[in-house]
Write a protein that holds these residues in place. Structure first.
Motif, mmCIF file in Angstrom:
data_model
loop_
_atom_site.group_PDB
_atom_site.id
_atom_site.type_symbol
_atom_site.label_atom_id
_atom_site.label_comp_id
_atom_site.label_asym_id
_atom_site.label_seq_id
_atom_site.Cartn_x
_atom_site.Cartn_y
_atom_site.Cartn_z
ATOM 1 N N ARG A 110 0.891 -1.475 0.132
ATOM 2 C CA ARG A 110 0.011 0.195 0.106
ATOM 3 C C ARG A 110 0.809 1.300 -0.125
ATOM 4 N NH1 ARG A 110 0.508 -2.131 4.890
ATOM 5 N NH2 ARG A 110 0.796 -0.581 6.659
ATOM 6 N N ALA A 111 2.371 1.299 0.409
ATOM 7 C CA ALA A 111 2.818 2.479 0.326
ATOM 8 C C ALA A 111 4.088 2.327 -0.756
ATOM 9 C CB ALA A 111 3.773 2.266 1.737
ATOM 10 N N ARG A 112 3.918 1.579 -1.617
ATOM 11 C CA ARG A 112 4.997 1.612 -2.682
ATOM 12 C C ARG A 112 4.905 2.611 -3.746
ATOM 13 N NH1 ARG A 112 4.441 -4.913 -3.340
ATOM 14 N NH2 ARG A 112 5.717 -5.539 -1.331
ATOM 15 N N SER A 113 5.675 3.323 -4.118
ATOM 16 C CA SER A 113 5.930 4.482 -5.156
ATOM 17 C C SER A 113 5.347 5.621 -4.500
ATOM 18 C CB SER A 113 4.862 4.108 -6.431
ATOM 19 O OG SER A 113 5.351 2.944 -7.298
ATOM 20 N N LYS A 114 5.671 5.702 -2.924
ATOM 21 C CA LYS A 114 5.445 6.840 -2.525
ATOM 22 C C LYS A 114 6.450 7.447 -1.627
ATOM 23 C CE LYS A 114 0.486 5.666 -1.910
ATOM 24 N NZ LYS A 114 -0.543 5.220 -0.990
ATOM 25 N N GLY A 115 7.789 6.911 -2.138
ATOM 26 C CA GLY A 115 9.084 7.391 -1.612
ATOM 27 C C GLY A 115 9.517 6.725 -0.265
ATOM 28 N N VAL A 116 8.640 5.674 0.033
ATOM 29 C CA VAL A 116 9.198 5.327 1.432
ATOM 30 C C VAL A 116 10.536 4.773 1.283
ATOM 31 C CG1 VAL A 116 8.477 3.083 3.139
ATOM 32 C CG2 VAL A 116 6.883 4.744 2.232
ATOM 33 N N ALA A 117 10.761 3.877 0.383
ATOM 34 C CA ALA A 117 12.130 3.089 0.346
ATOM 35 C C ALA A 117 12.963 4.034 -0.176
ATOM 36 C CB ALA A 117 12.175 2.075 -1.201
ATOM 37 N N THR A 118 12.867 5.097 -0.795
ATOM 38 C CA THR A 118 13.919 6.158 -0.932
ATOM 39 C C THR A 118 14.413 6.622 0.397
ATOM 40 O OG1 THR A 118 13.413 6.577 -3.081
ATOM 41 C CG2 THR A 118 14.313 8.606 -1.960
ATOM 42 N N MET A 119 13.307 7.189 1.113
ATOM 43 C CA MET A 119 13.456 7.667 2.608
ATOM 44 C C MET A 119 14.195 6.816 3.417
ATOM 45 S SD MET A 119 9.877 9.684 3.346
ATOM 46 C CE MET A 119 10.565 10.499 4.829
ATOM 47 N N LEU A 120 13.970 5.487 3.412
ATOM 48 C CA LEU A 120 14.644 4.362 4.269
ATOM 49 C C LEU A 120 16.078 4.516 3.977
ATOM 50 C CD1 LEU A 120 12.175 1.816 4.261
ATOM 51 C CD2 LEU A 120 13.001 2.972 5.977
ATOM 52 N N MET A 121 16.457 4.525 2.662
ATOM 53 C CA MET A 121 17.643 4.410 1.973
ATOM 54 C C MET A 121 18.562 5.755 2.455
ATOM 55 S SD MET A 121 18.958 1.765 0.516
ATOM 56 C CE MET A 121 20.301 2.380 -0.257
ATOM 57 N N LYS A 122 18.121 6.779 2.280
ATOM 58 C CA LYS A 122 18.786 8.099 2.667
ATOM 59 C C LYS A 122 18.978 7.945 4.085
ATOM 60 C CE LYS A 122 16.764 11.533 -0.700
ATOM 61 N NZ LYS A 122 16.000 12.457 -0.821
ATOM 62 N N HIS A 123 18.058 7.406 4.968
ATOM 63 C CA HIS A 123 18.221 7.361 6.477
ATOM 64 C C HIS A 123 19.561 6.015 6.759
ATOM 65 C CE1 HIS A 123 17.493 7.625 10.564
ATOM 66 N NE2 HIS A 123 17.864 6.286 10.757
ATOM 67 N N VAL A 124 19.427 5.136 6.182
ATOM 68 C CA VAL A 124 20.612 4.194 6.711
ATOM 69 C C VAL A 124 21.980 4.628 5.880
ATOM 70 C CG1 VAL A 124 18.910 2.287 6.759
ATOM 71 C CG2 VAL A 124 19.876 2.644 4.747
ATOM 72 N N LEU A 125 21.916 5.232 4.954
ATOM 73 C CA LEU A 125 23.117 5.603 4.428
ATOM 74 C C LEU A 125 23.878 6.765 5.106
ATOM 75 C CD1 LEU A 125 22.548 5.686 0.255
ATOM 76 C CD2 LEU A 125 23.808 3.792 1.755
ATOM 77 N N GLY A 126 22.697 7.463 5.711
ATOM 78 C CA GLY A 126 23.316 8.505 6.748
ATOM 79 C C GLY A 126 23.994 7.911 8.109
ATOM 80 N N GLN A 127 23.531 6.543 8.194
ATOM 81 C CA GLN A 127 24.142 5.956 9.345
ATOM 82 C C GLN A 127 25.573 5.343 9.441
ATOM 83 O OE1 GLN A 127 22.092 5.717 12.150
ATOM 84 N NE2 GLN A 127 20.986 7.078 10.875
#
Length: 157
Positions: A85-102
């Protein structure tokens, strides 16, 4: 929507998300090893999620990701999934940005994702490529559904 550290109260919803993607990832919900891995990643602060209500632990998940920092500066993205239900809404992109910042740079980040012969895995491949990951020609075992897998790497500096 924001990315937050997962808590023990989120485990039930992680398993709901895992059930959605078992067709691609293989059995997880009834796999004690998956559950132990999830619990360990939560305990060690390496599991992140996006909840429908980010302020309420245990609310339904839009997506989740687990990372490995054990061999820093060589990091791994071990699991990333987004609810249908959340696909194509930027969720994966936000998760990736977050973890790469870790990850502390310089670093090498690896992930095993779907091979080109797995059409339902194309969005995952595109996500990693968008962040600069490149395919590596190392052999990776096929997934539980029989589709090929491919190792991707990203150098951070």
């Amino acid at each position: 929507m924001e990315v937050v550290k997962a808590t023990k109260e989120d485990i039930r919803e992680w398993l709901v998300l895992a059930a959605e993607v078992e067709e691609l990832f293989g059995p997880m919900v009834d796999d004690p090893l998956f559950i132990q891995t999830l619990e360990r990643n939560i305990d060690e602060g390496r599991a992140f999620c996006m909840r429908e209500n980010s302020d309420i632990t245990g609310s339904p998940l839009l997506g989740g990701v687990m990372i490995s920092t054990k061999h820093a500066p060589n990091y791994k993205i071990g699991w990333l999934a987004v609810s249908e239900r959340a696909r194509s809404k930027g969720v994966a992109t936000m998760l990736m940005k977050h973890v790469l910042g870790q990850f502390q740079v310089p670093a090498e980040v690896s992930v095993v994702t779907f091979g080109e012969d797995t059409p339902t895995g194309l969005p995952a491949r595109k996500l990693y490529e968008k962040f600069g990951f490149v395919p590596v020609k190392e052999t990776v075992p096929h997934g539980p559904e029989g589709g090929s897998r491919q190792l991707f790497r990203l150098l951070l500096s």
